[in-house]
Scaffold this motif. Structure first.
Motif, short mmCIF file in Angstrom:
data_model
loop_
_atom_site.label_atom_id
_atom_site.label_comp_id
_atom_site.label_asym_id
_atom_site.label_seq_id
_atom_site.Cartn_x
_atom_site.Cartn_y
_atom_site.Cartn_z
N ARG A 57 0.95 -1.34 -0.04
CA ARG A 57 0.08 -0.03 -0.03
C ARG A 57 0.94 1.26 0.08
NH1 ARG A 57 -3.39 3.08 4.70
NH2 ARG A 57 -1.68 2.35 6.09
N SER A 58 0.43 2.28 -0.75
CA SER A 58 1.12 3.65 -0.75
C SER A 58 0.00 4.53 -0.19
CB SER A 58 1.83 4.03 -1.95
OG SER A 58 0.48 4.40 -2.94
N TYR A 59 0.70 5.35 0.99
CA TYR A 59 -0.05 6.29 1.73
C TYR A 59 0.62 7.24 2.16
CZ TYR A 59 1.67 3.93 5.67
OH TYR A 59 2.45 3.46 6.84
N THR A 60 -0.10 8.25 2.42
CA THR A 60 0.53 9.58 3.15
C THR A 60 0.05 9.67 4.58
OG1 THR A 60 -1.26 11.24 2.42
CG2 THR A 60 0.87 10.90 1.05
N ILE A 61 0.73 10.63 5.44
CA ILE A 61 0.21 10.88 6.70
C ILE A 61 0.09 12.34 6.89
CG2 ILE A 61 0.37 10.64 9.13
CD1 ILE A 61 1.64 7.87 8.91
N GLU A 62 -1.11 12.90 7.00
CA GLU A 62 -1.10 14.38 7.39
C GLU A 62 -0.58 14.85 8.61
OE1 GLU A 62 -2.46 15.91 4.62
OE2 GLU A 62 -2.26 14.10 3.73
N ASP A 63 -0.54 16.15 8.80
CA ASP A 63 -0.15 16.73 9.89
C ASP A 63 -1.19 16.27 11.32
OD1 ASP A 63 1.36 17.96 8.41
OD2 ASP A 63 0.27 19.75 8.15
N ASP A 64 -2.15 16.12 10.89
CA ASP A 64 -3.17 15.73 12.05
C ASP A 64 -3.27 14.35 12.29
OD1 ASP A 64 -4.53 14.80 10.04
OD2 ASP A 64 -6.42 15.56 10.08
N GLY A 65 -2.34 13.44 11.54
CA GLY A 65 -2.13 11.95 11.92
C GLY A 65 -3.22 11.14 11.08
N SER A 66 -3.85 11.71 10.19
CA SER A 66 -4.74 10.74 9.37
C SER A 66 -4.01 10.27 8.20
CB SER A 66 -5.81 11.60 8.99
OG SER A 66 -5.57 12.81 8.05
N GLU A 67 -4.22 9.10 7.89
CA GLU A 67 -3.63 8.46 6.65
C GLU A 67 -4.53 8.58 5.29
OE1 GLU A 67 -3.02 4.48 7.62
OE2 GLU A 67 -1.73 4.79 9.18
N HIS A 68 -3.92 8.68 4.26
CA HIS A 68 -4.73 8.63 3.08
C HIS A 68 -3.91 7.76 2.08
CE1 HIS A 68 -5.71 12.66 4.57
NE2 HIS A 68 -6.63 12.07 5.11
N THR A 69 -4.77 6.78 1.58
CA THR A 69 -4.38 5.77 0.80
C THR A 69 -4.13 6.04 -0.57
OG1 THR A 69 -5.07 4.04 2.19
CG2 THR A 69 -4.58 3.05 0.36
N LEU A 70 -3.13 6.04 -1.34
CA LEU A 70 -3.04 6.61 -2.66
C LEU A 70 -3.23 5.19 -3.62
CD1 LEU A 70 -0.70 9.35 -3.16
CD2 LEU A 70 -2.52 8.54 -5.01
N GLN A 71 -2.51 4.08 -3.38
CA GLN A 71 -2.43 3.04 -4.11
C GLN A 71 -2.54 1.89 -3.43
OE1 GLN A 71 0.73 2.66 -6.96
NE2 GLN A 71 -0.14 0.86 -7.86
N LEU A 72 -3.35 0.71 -3.62
CA LEU A 72 -3.19 -0.64 -3.29
C LEU A 72 -2.71 -1.44 -4.51
CD1 LEU A 72 -6.69 -0.76 -1.57
CD2 LEU A 72 -4.56 -0.25 -0.37
N GLY A 73 -1.69 -2.36 -4.09
CA GLY A 73 -1.07 -3.23 -5.34
C GLY A 73 -0.75 -4.42 -4.67
N VAL A 74 -0.94 -5.69 -5.69
CA VAL A 74 -0.87 -6.97 -5.46
C VAL A 74 0.05 -7.34 -6.72
CG1 VAL A 74 -2.90 -7.41 -4.27
CG2 VAL A 74 -2.57 -7.64 -6.73
N GLU A 75 0.55 -8.85 -6.67
CA GLU A 75 1.31 -9.23 -7.65
C GLU A 75 0.95 -8.90 -9.00
OE1 GLU A 75 0.13 -11.22 -5.15
OE2 GLU A 75 -1.82 -11.63 -6.30
N GLY A 76 1.99 -8.73 -9.91
CA GLY A 76 1.50 -8.31 -11.17
C GLY A 76 1.44 -6.78 -11.43
N TRP A 77 1.59 -6.16 -10.56
CA TRP A 77 1.36 -4.66 -10.53
C TRP A 77 2.61 -3.87 -10.33
CZ3 TRP A 77 -3.95 -2.31 -8.69
CH2 TRP A 77 -4.93 -3.11 -8.84
N TRP A 78 2.83 -2.69 -10.90
CA TRP A 78 3.82 -1.89 -10.41
C TRP A 78 3.64 -0.87 -9.33
CZ3 TRP A 78 8.54 -2.39 -13.00
CH2 TRP A 78 8.46 -3.13 -14.25
N ILE A 79 4.39 -0.58 -8.33
CA ILE A 79 4.05 0.26 -7.45
C ILE A 79 5.13 1.22 -7.19
CG2 ILE A 79 4.84 -1.42 -5.44
CD1 ILE A 79 2.07 0.04 -4.03
N ASN A 80 4.92 2.39 -6.90
CA ASN A 80 5.92 3.50 -6.99
C ASN A 80 5.26 4.86 -6.49
OD1 ASN A 80 8.48 4.25 -7.21
ND2 ASN A 80 8.79 3.85 -9.31
N ASP A 81 6.40 5.62 -6.02
CA ASP A 81 5.93 7.02 -5.90
C ASP A 81 6.48 7.77 -7.34
OD1 ASP A 81 5.47 9.76 -6.02
OD2 ASP A 81 6.38 10.14 -3.88
N LEU A 82 5.71 7.69 -8.50
CA LEU A 82 6.00 8.02 -9.80
C LEU A 82 6.58 9.67 -9.54
CD1 LEU A 82 3.50 7.15 -12.62
CD2 LEU A 82 5.96 6.42 -12.16
#
Lengths: 191, 191
Positions: A57-82
DNA sequence: TGAATTTCTTAAAGTAGTTTAATTTTCAGC
DNA sequence: GCTGAAAATTAAACTACTTTAAGAAATTCA
């Protein structure tokens, strides 16, 4: 070892076996335990990363502590911070294994050379990049226009394999709702 | 006529005057009245489009009739349906002039040739494309994480020129809220 | 296998944003 | 400068979603 990447390169990028093997000769294999990080804020993404097995999973954490998921990935996928990969700037994202995972990493300098050498590879990545852009645009419009229930049902239709595989709270965070509300939606959905 | 584009090419893409003129030799100038369309669903985007003067909006209309604004743009910006342009598939978007506008259009076939000839131009568009991707990613995270008030204040900070120039209901539709609620936010904001 | 931890569920109270509808204000275009 | 149309405002009733809290279920790994 990077059998799935070889298959991807031969069947999707339409490389010959020899060409695919040439790409693979530059690949580093990386194994991650559950919860281990592939990327953290401040790091620069130095590789294109293909998931041989497992889930991330790729995600960010905001100043207030909340997490936001950008991408979920499984085998066969590419995952990166483009963004970080393309600009070689520091990332602001976490990429974390949600299951034990094996990845194939292609270092950027090597890939840059390979892309010039093998047009099939360039077209493949250009296509991937365009699709990533379009998917992001779809998601933006989806969030502007639809309520949580619609977003959830479409998510399940579009990514049936993901809904089963990731904890609900990550799906909730991908959809932009609380896990509690997703739970309610699911129970309404069943009845 | 395409003076602003020439300036952009020379100062941002770092082309020589002669190179910039070569690009301009392929440019078509298009004039739009207020409310006229540059692109409509079903059409394929055949050009890169630079706004010489005026203002435009790109948006979609959902089955239920609701509008969702993807981009607002003014003179000096590029505006397009990148998906349609890159893939040469039918667009699902409207691009409409919100003020009388003059655009410089570079036909895709000509630009494809120019990009190979002038590395400066390639870097310029690669950069534009990366920035478009990053901006979209920012917007996705923004929508996941922040409430309407925060989104509005950041919008005003980020694009002070747009907030003045477009009708409020378009800004509301860009932010994903109703015009009525944006009106309330604004009145709270003043006091 | 069993204990600890993580994840999911339920429900009640609260809030951010929508809807509807009526009124006022602004503005494009003649 | 007028006029008709488009856009903005206001407010009340409503709804989608959040927050809080506490207990139940599932999963990890020692």
């Amino acid at each position: 070892m990077p059998e799935n990447l070889q298959l991807e390169l031969q069947t999707k990028a339409l490389l010959s076996e020899a060409e695919a093997k040439e790409v693979l000769s530059h690949v580093q294999v990386k194994t991650l335990k559950r919860k281990e990080f592939l990327l953290q804020p401040g790091m620069v993404s130095q590789h294109m990363r293909f998931i041989e097995s497992g889930a991330l999973r790729s995600y960010t954490i905001e100043d207030d502590g909340s997490e936001h998921t950008l991408q979920l990935g499984v085998e066969g996928w590419w995952i990166n911070d483009l963004y970080s990969y393309l600009t070689q700037q520091a990332s602001r994202m976490f990429i974390q294994a949600t299951e034990p995972a094996v990845l194939s990493l292609i270092p950027k300098p090597a890939l840059d050379v390979l892309l010039r050498k093998h047009p099939g590879l360039s077209y493949y990545f250009l296509d991937k990049f365009q699709k990533a852009y379009v998917a992001l645009q779809e998601r933006t419009l989806e969030q502007l226009g639809n309520d949580a229930k619609d977003r959830y049902t479409r998510f399940c239709e579009q990514y049936p394999q993901l809904e089963q595989r990731f904890p609900q709270y990550m799906v909730a965070s991908y959809l932009g709702i609380t896990p509690e509300f997703l739970s309610q939606l699911r129970s309404k959905f069943r009845s």
